[in-house]
Design an enzyme around this catalytic site. Structure first.
Site, short mmCIF file in Angstrom:
data_model
loop_
_atom_site.label_atom_id
_atom_site.label_comp_id
_atom_site.label_asym_id
_atom_site.label_seq_id
_atom_site.Cartn_x
_atom_site.Cartn_y
_atom_site.Cartn_z
N CYS A 1 29.47 47.06 37.08
CA CYS A 1 29.99 47.87 36.54
C CYS A 1 29.34 47.99 34.99
CB CYS A 1 30.84 48.73 36.67
SG CYS A 1 31.51 49.11 38.45
N CYS B 1 40.79 47.30 26.55
CA CYS B 1 39.69 46.47 26.81
C CYS B 1 39.00 45.73 25.79
CB CYS B 1 38.88 47.07 27.85
SG CYS B 1 37.47 47.85 27.13
N CYS C 1 34.78 39.92 38.91
CA CYS C 1 34.54 40.92 39.96
C CYS C 1 32.91 40.86 39.89
CB CYS C 1 34.99 42.38 39.13
SG CYS C 1 34.25 43.60 40.41
N GLU D 1 45.43 38.84 34.77
CA GLU D 1 46.30 39.71 33.79
C GLU D 1 46.99 40.73 34.86
OE1 GLU D 1 45.54 40.99 30.41
OE2 GLU D 1 44.61 39.06 30.05
N GLY E 1 39.05 43.16 39.06
CA GLY E 1 38.71 42.89 40.60
C GLY E 1 38.60 44.21 41.28
N CYS F 1 31.95 47.92 31.99
CA CYS F 1 33.24 47.16 32.50
C CYS F 1 33.21 45.47 32.16
CB CYS F 1 33.61 46.97 33.92
SG CYS F 1 34.94 46.22 34.54
N CYS G 1 50.42 47.36 36.76
CA CYS G 1 49.05 47.33 36.94
C CYS G 1 48.59 45.78 37.27
CB CYS G 1 48.05 47.59 35.78
SG CYS G 1 46.27 47.63 36.19
#
Ligand code: SAH
Ligand code: SF4
Length: 450
Positions: free
Chosen positions: A218, A441, A214, A145, A265, A221, A207
């Site tokens: 977290c 998100c 990843c 993305e 990531g 996330c 971005c």
């Protein structure tokens, strides 16, 4: 549909596409030492991309010169190639007219190709934000993305970059002829319309992703849900920039485009490829590292390494603080058990900041968990104690399906910000961008699943 395709999209127009997965155990990601080793093993510039096929994109001018010499050509052909790939943004070898036709044909016959990442899908928001699925040319069909936010999302406010003159954006270069690769032009409704945008000087934030998935886990996330799939090569990281710059006909040296490494990531677990991409963007594209910000969850060895990068290649740093103390941070970011707040701050201190430069502390507001006024007061004390020139970027948590956190009310966000401001800490609220295109998100999943 592949899991990767389903989950790739989970990052936001606010540059964070993430969701807490309450089912995940907050175990410190199993063996971070191994992860750090892992990133070191594919460190060469563009190594993954060029080992399995003859891709030119991702190689710097020196490496391109070496390839040309190996092909029996003069070394200066490398500079011509670099110019074509990174300044003129040509995506097809056959279109690099600075090389003789016979050489283009010979290189093609020998299996060489540009091999630049290509925009496979575009989602456009009414607010101008665009979210892209960028196809990596590694042959594994993975997409990442990338998000283009015209006018930015205020993430860069107060970090020192606004004080620069437009000239510091990058070395002046020739105006760029954006080249459309067939994929892009096939899938765009009206490429010319897009190319015509912003002819009087654009401002935007781009971005970029550094890994597929990843490993850091977290709890809030969504990218964490994907797990770690693979590192992006330097070419795949820089290629996101070139593909989008081409689409928007960005003129380096005139347009003010900030790059944020805040996509999918953890850049510092792919340190070598990330920095190789930065060097490509600085040297070959002409961008200033002062218009780049890399965000980390607090990988101390990575922070220590970037502290020792030469200033001409060192991007600015953002730390995902996200909690007022070690106890809460360890709950929501298990990585904190390995590198607690103080160790992160100690590493940050090693950076020799530029005049006016500030360290950005990102802070995702999870209702009640991290958003109370007493948390704000604790954050203010913590940051004041560090004595670092700091600013805080507040991000109201972006929810996602099956997630147990919630987003605080706007009044609570404002109250949090006020506590910081009153304590003398510059604090900004990231604008949510592109919600209607599911750039926030958790929303892309719905889009992709239909
Ligand atoms: N891995 C790096 C960079 C990518 S994450 C890092 O963690 O810093 C970029 C930012 O998005 C981080 O500050 C992260 O805390 C934030 N973020 C993650 N999930 C989020 C969510 N669901 N809502 C809002 N921000 C989120
Ligand atoms: Fe998400 Fe960044 Fe944490 Fe990775 S390190 S799980 S991308 S917030």
């Amino acid at each position: 549909m592949r899991l990767a395709r389903l989950l790739h999209g989970f990052f936001a127009g606010e540059c964070c596409a993430k969701v807490k997965c309450s089912m995940l155990t907050p175990a410190v990601s199993e063996d971070l030492t191994q992860l750090v080793r892992l990133e070191a093993s594919d460190s060469a510039c563009g190594s993954q991309a060029s080992s399995d096929s003859r891709r030119l994109f991702g190689l710097d001018a020196e490496a391109l010169a070496a390839r040309m010499v190996a092909a029996g050509e003069p070394a200066w052909r490398g500079r011509q190639l670099a110019e074509a790939l990174y300044r003129q943004r040509i995506a097809e070898l056959s279109e690099i007219t600075t090389l003789p036709k016979s050489l283009r044909q010979r290189l093609t016959a020998e299996g060489w190709q540009v091999g630049r990442p290509a925009i496979a899908q575009v989602f456009q928001s009414v607010d101008g934000t665009e979210r892209y699925l960028v196809e990596c040319p590694g042959g594994d069909g993975l997409t990442v993305e990338t998000v283009w936010m015209p006018e930015g999302d205020d993430g860069e406010t107060g970090d020192g970059s606004n004080a620069e003159s437009p000239q510091s954006l990058g070395a002046p270069g020739p105006s760029h002829l954006g080249t459309w690769d067939s994929k892009e032009s096939n899938r765009e409704s009206d490429p010319e319309e897009v190319r015509g945008v912003g002819k009087t000087g654009q401002r935007a934030t781009l971005c970029i992703s550094s890994q597929v998935g990843c490993a850091v886990n977290c709890q809030f996330c969504l990218t964490a849900k994907l797990g770690f799939q693979r590192n992006l090569t330097a070419g795949e990281i820089a290629g996101q920039v070139i593909a989008v710059f081409s689409r928007h006909a960005v003129e380096v040296g005139r347009d003010r485009v900030n790059l944020v490494f805040m996509g999918m990531g953890e850049p510092f677990l792919n340190y070598d490829n990330f920095m190789a991409a930065v060097r490509l963007l600085v040297r070959e594209v002409g961008l200033s590292p002062q218009r780049m910000t890399v965000s980390t969850s607090g990988i101390v060895p990575g922070i220590e390494r970037i502290a020792h990068e030469p200033p001409e290649f060192r991007p600015k740093l953002a730390i995902s603080l996200n909690a007022p103390n070690d106890q809460i941070r360890s709950e929501i970011m298990p990585i904190n058990r390995k590198w607690p707040i103080q160790s992160v701050i100690d590493a940050v201190r090693q950076i020799k900041l530029r005049p006016r430069e500030r360290i950005t502390f990102e802070y995702v507001l999870l209702d009640s968990v991290t958003s109370r006024p007493e948390h704000a007061a604790e954050v203010a004390r913590l940051l004041r104690r560090t004595g670092l020139p700091a600013k805080v970027n507040l991000i109201a948590w972006n929810p996602g399906p099956g997630i147990n956190y919630s987003t605080p009310q706007p009044e609570a966000v404002e109250a949090f910000r006020k506590v910081l401001i009153d304590a003398g800490i510059p604090a900004y609220l990231r604008k949510p961008r592109g919600r209607d295109i599911y750039a926030a998100c958790g929303q892309l999943k719905r889009t992709v699943e239909g």
